[in-house]
Design an enzyme around this catalytic site. Structure first.
Site, mmCIF file in Angstrom:
data_model
loop_
_atom_site.group_PDB
_atom_site.id
_atom_site.type_symbol
_atom_site.label_atom_id
_atom_site.label_comp_id
_atom_site.label_asym_id
_atom_site.label_seq_id
_atom_site.Cartn_x
_atom_site.Cartn_y
_atom_site.Cartn_z
ATOM 1 N N SER A 57 -11.328 -0.647 -0.638
ATOM 2 C CA SER A 57 -10.030 -0.849 0.074
ATOM 3 C C SER A 57 -10.179 -1.180 1.460
ATOM 4 O O SER A 57 -9.225 -1.605 2.045
ATOM 5 C CB SER A 57 -9.201 0.584 -0.258
ATOM 6 O OG SER A 57 -8.836 0.673 -1.445
ATOM 7 N N HIS A 96 -3.466 6.069 3.483
ATOM 8 C CA HIS A 96 -4.442 4.693 2.829
ATOM 9 C C HIS A 96 -3.875 3.526 3.583
ATOM 10 O O HIS A 96 -4.426 2.738 4.033
ATOM 11 C CB HIS A 96 -4.351 4.879 1.438
ATOM 12 C CG HIS A 96 -5.220 4.046 0.580
ATOM 13 N ND1 HIS A 96 -4.945 2.490 0.595
ATOM 14 C CD2 HIS A 96 -6.476 4.190 0.331
ATOM 15 C CE1 HIS A 96 -6.050 1.909 -0.049
ATOM 16 N NE2 HIS A 96 -6.799 2.798 -0.290
ATOM 17 N N ASP A 136 0.972 -1.126 0.048
ATOM 18 C CA ASP A 136 0.151 -0.081 0.010
ATOM 19 C C ASP A 136 0.865 1.346 0.231
ATOM 20 O O ASP A 136 1.903 1.282 -0.558
ATOM 21 C CB ASP A 136 -1.020 -0.105 1.360
ATOM 22 C CG ASP A 136 -2.339 0.669 1.045
ATOM 23 O OD1 ASP A 136 -2.294 1.857 0.758
ATOM 24 O OD2 ASP A 136 -3.389 -0.035 1.037
#
Ligand SMILES: *[C@@H]1O[C@H](CO)[C@@H](O)[C@H](O)[C@H]1NC(C)=O
Ligand SMILES: *[C@@H]1O[C@H](CO)[C@@H](O)[C@H](O)[C@H]1NC(C)=O
Ligand SMILES: *[C@@H]1O[C@H](CO)[C@@H](O)[C@H](O)[C@H]1NC(C)=O
Ligand SMILES: *[C@@H]1O[C@H](CO)[C@@H](O)[C@H](O)[C@H]1NC(C)=O
Length: 754
Positions: free
Chosen positions: A528, A227, A152
């Protein structure tokens, strides 16, 4: 108003393109080098060291010198990665003619331009039924012997309790060979511990893409986006008491598998994740010995998924599978259209997103309210501004309103999002209404001729039975599977709407530069966020069932998933407000407790997947991209069809009304030693489903039984008015229920005639 906002967006984009073009224009056209991934045939690859190393990149530099003719040796190609685990080959900066020459060589299987992939809590663990007293969590102790690799945007462990070590946290298993890399912005000895056991970064593909060297301080595993920290803490974050986002979603935040270890592999940078970096992250994660991989991005940059032989995540996941690593991936946020689902290889778990029983509602009350149609500060100062619909950048709209001096904003969900309004962090009081409500408000504004007023009341965090839950998110990407429609995708759904989890301090919760706020947590939505919930569950299943292969774990998740909401109705789709279908929710919503004891599993081996690739018509060279062990696959000896893959779901695609489609399956007993299972079919409307044999006797553990399912359209087919119909097959022995969805695609002519 939004028109104004969009315009400034367009201007910004145009400016960026001009810069990119200027960089590219510096070198003459033929000489321009860009990044490629070169897959080398077995036997031509230099002997693989255990680690990607200078030695290996040097060997591939020599390979290029040998393989390229004299006139193509300049400009000199530069190798930036060597791959031995996640693929066989290398990534290099090459000119187009160098790439074309390599692609023509027998020693090279494929040359793939280095593409880009977009990056697509307190409550969710309880919502999943993860109790500390019974079920998967206590049975697995939270997965202390499992390392979860998260590919990620890196990890932000500074001052983050989610990545702090709890005294009860065990050290990682001794076979784990990973670790943390220290850089100027990442002090591994301070940040890494028995929770965060790995932090590495891969930037060379991204650097090639942006066409300039990256700043030394940027080169770090530190998450500057948010994220990666969000997804990692959902999968396996430590417990944090009193977590919230500005008092929203207040409670104890904890990862899904709180005992598991996190190894962060940063392959996603400011703009995107570059495939050669993603492949390098897979390479390192496999060499390090992670057990589960979480992929919250991917599927190419186009609207549909790339073919499996052209899909880095599919290729690398196949190799990972060989090392017993199970890959859980996000389905993508391209919904609600058909064929939008990404990461669709059958050996990957593809996760869609759905809601929980928690909401952050706000109520807009119209009085004699006001909204302006032009976003000039004079006209919006002190006012609430109604904005047009925008799928994802609502925060940027509200920022534009704030900059113009507005007091508040009412944003609008996309028309195809139906009843869904995604909660977004804003920089001023703002809320989102559905497109339908937007139309009402707009009418009111027009009618009030400048005297309209509105109040926004923020109701905080609420728990309620209405609307029903779970509900499929409108953005959750949907099937059919564009390259293998017989393989139903997505596979399962999990919480992915309004998820509270860890955030970075390098970026504001809205992501806007003008927003100076920094928060420990953020609430965001997407597949996600759904994916790492499944990653955590998989980690716990792996802990408790160490001998199960990845396909068995996936089968357990799918056949025990549930399909009804809190009211006992089929899980609804927020895009339509109606019942969702298996093309939206897959086999259903994951149920960790059920997955622990599925009774029977649909297992599959690497050979089954190779037969599947044969059935798709792949050439020996394309299949070698997956296997690449020197074996030559002879597809002519394979007789199975795509639909024969031992998948825990059924999808039959009719080309004509007279088709009779048979699909073969094998069930393996992992439940009661001696048991008899009976098939119970819920027929899709207009379809006859026959199961043969209808009863299966298992005489001992791990014993296997074959069966076939035949699908035929009934004469009443003319009455079917949809493109698809759905049913299910349940095998039951009185204790266990092994449930598979059935999806039927009707022949095109049949549908057109209606
Ligand atoms: C890194 O952290 C360790 C442990 O907290 C500390 O002793 C060391 O001084 C730090 N190094 C730097 C360069 O800040
Ligand atoms: C591979 O996928 C990319 C987009 O991700 C596409 O541009 C390219 O044409 C594809 N190549 C092949 C051989 O399918
Ligand atoms: C929010 O609060 C307002 C004012 O108390 C109330 O009228 C409204 O029904 C509430 N809405 C929700 C969705 O709870
Ligand atoms: C088969 O499934 C249906 C629908 O769930 C149920 O009503 C019926 O009782 C089941 N039949 C048997 C024999 O279990």
């Amino acid at each position: 108003m939004a028109r104004q906002v969009r315009l400034s967006c367009c201007l910004l984009l145009a400016a960026m393109f001009i810069v990119a073009a200027a960089v590219a224009a510096e070198t003459p056209e033929a000489e321009v080098k860009s990044s490629y991934i070169v897959h080398v045939a077995h036997g031509h690859a230099p002997r693989a060291p255990r680690r990607p190393s200078l030695l290996a990149t040097g060997a591939y530099t020599a390979f290029l010198r040998d393989q390229l003719p004299e006139h193509l040796l300049h400009p000199e190609p530069s190798v930036h990665y060597a791959y031995a685990h996640a693929a066989t080959g290398f990534a290099a900066r090459l000119t187009r003619s160098q790439a074309a020459h390599l692609a023509s060589l027998p020693s090279v299987l494929a040359v793939i331009p280095d593409g880009e992939k977009p990056l697509h809590t307190t409550r969710s663990q309880k919502f999943l039924g993860l109790s500390s007293l019974i079920g998967l969590l206590p049975a697995s102790e939270g997965a202390p012997d499992v390392v979860i690799g998260v590919i990620d945007s890196g990890i932000y462990p500074k001052d983050r309790a989610s990545f702090a070590v709890d005294p009860s946290q065990r050290p990682p298993p001794s076979l784990f060979r990973g670790g943390c890399v220290s850089t100027a912005t990442f002090n591994a000895s301070a940040y890494c511990n028995n929770k965060l056991v790995g932090a590495k970064f891969f930037y060379k593909g991204y650097e090639a893409k942006i066409g300039r060297p990256m700043d030394e301080t940027e080169k770090s595993p530190l998450d500057t986006n948010g994220h990666g920290s969000h997804t990692a803490s959902i999968a396996a974050g430590s417990a944090v008491a009193g977590a919230s986002f500005f008092d929203y979603a207040k409670g104890r935040a904890i990862g899904t598998a709180p005992g598991a270890h996190i190894a962060a592999y940063k392959a996603c940078w400011t703009l995107s994740c570059t495939e050669s970096d993603v492949l390098a992250a897979f390479e390192e994660a496999i060499a390090d010995g992670v057990h589960v991989l979480s992929i919250s991005f991917g599927g190419g940059d186009g609207p549909v998924a790339p073919e499996f032989h052209n899909d880095t995540v599919a290729l690398a996941s196949f190799r990972a599978l060989r090392h017993g690593i199970i890959v859980s991936a996000a389905a993508g946020n391209g919904g609600p259209g058909e064929y939008t689902v990404k990461n669709i290889a059958p050996w990957v778990i593809t996760v869609g997103a759905s809601t929980m029983n928690r909401q952050f509602p706000a109520t807009v009350t119209l009085g004699n309210g006001m909204s302006s149609s032009v976003l000039r500060s004079m006209q919006v100062a002190g006012k609430i501004v109604l904005c047009d619909s925008s799928k994802w950048r609502e925060d940027a709209q509200s920022e534009a309103v704030r900059a113009a001096g507005g007091a508040g904003a009412i944003l609008t969900s996309a028309i195809d999002f139906g009843e869904q309004t995604v909660s977004t962090a804003h920089i001023l009081p703002a809320t989102t209404v559905t497109f339908k409500d937007h139309v009402q408000i707009r009418m009111y504004i027009v009618k009030s001729k400048g005297s309209a007023t509105a109040t926004i009341v923020f109701n905080g965090t609420t728990f309620s039975k209405t609307p029903s839950w779970p509900r499929m998110a409108s953005f959750s990407a949907r099937g059919p599977n564009v390259h293998a429609p017989e393989i139903l995708k997505p596979d399962v759904t999990a919480p992915g709407v309004d998820i509270l989890a860890a955030w970075t301090s390098e970026r504001s919760p809205t992501g806007l530069d003008t927003d100076t706020r920094r928060t420990q947590f953020n609430i965001i939505s997407g597949t996600s966020m759904a994916c790492p919930h499944v990653t955590g569950i998989v980690a716990m299943l792996r802990q408790v069932r160490p001998i199960w292969k990845p396909a068995a774990i996936k089968s357990a998740l799918m056949t025990t998933a549930y399909n009804v909401d809190i009211n006992g109705d089929t899980i609804k789709d927020m895009a339509t407000g109606q019942a969702s279908t298996p093309l939206v929710r897959g086999a259903g919503h994951v149920d960790p407790a059920g997955a622990l004891d599925p009774g029977l599993v649909y297992d599959a081996t690497e050979h089954d997947y190779i037969s599947f690739l044969c059935a798709l018509g792949y050439t020996a060279k394309q299949i070698a991209l997956f296997t690449n062990d020197g074996s030559v696959t002879d597809c002519s000896t394979q007789t199975s069809s795509v639909g024969d893959l031992n998948y825990p779901a059924f999808s039959a695609v009719f080309r004509s009304a007279n088709d009779r489609i048979t699909q073969r399956r094998v069930l393996t007993n992992v439940g009661t030693l001696v048991s008899t299972y009976t098939a119970n079919v819920t027929n899709p409307p207009g379809v006859r489903v026959t199961v043969n044999p209808p009863t299966l006797h298992f005489m001992r553990g791990r014993s296997r039984r074959k069966f076939e399912v035949t699908f035929e359209l009934l004469e009443s087919a003319e009455t079917v008015t949809t493109k698809y119909s759905f049913g299910s097959l349940v095998w039951s022995d009185g204790t266990f229920k092994v449930t598979s969805p059935i999806a039927i695609t009707w022949p095109t002519r049949q549908v057109a005639a209606m």
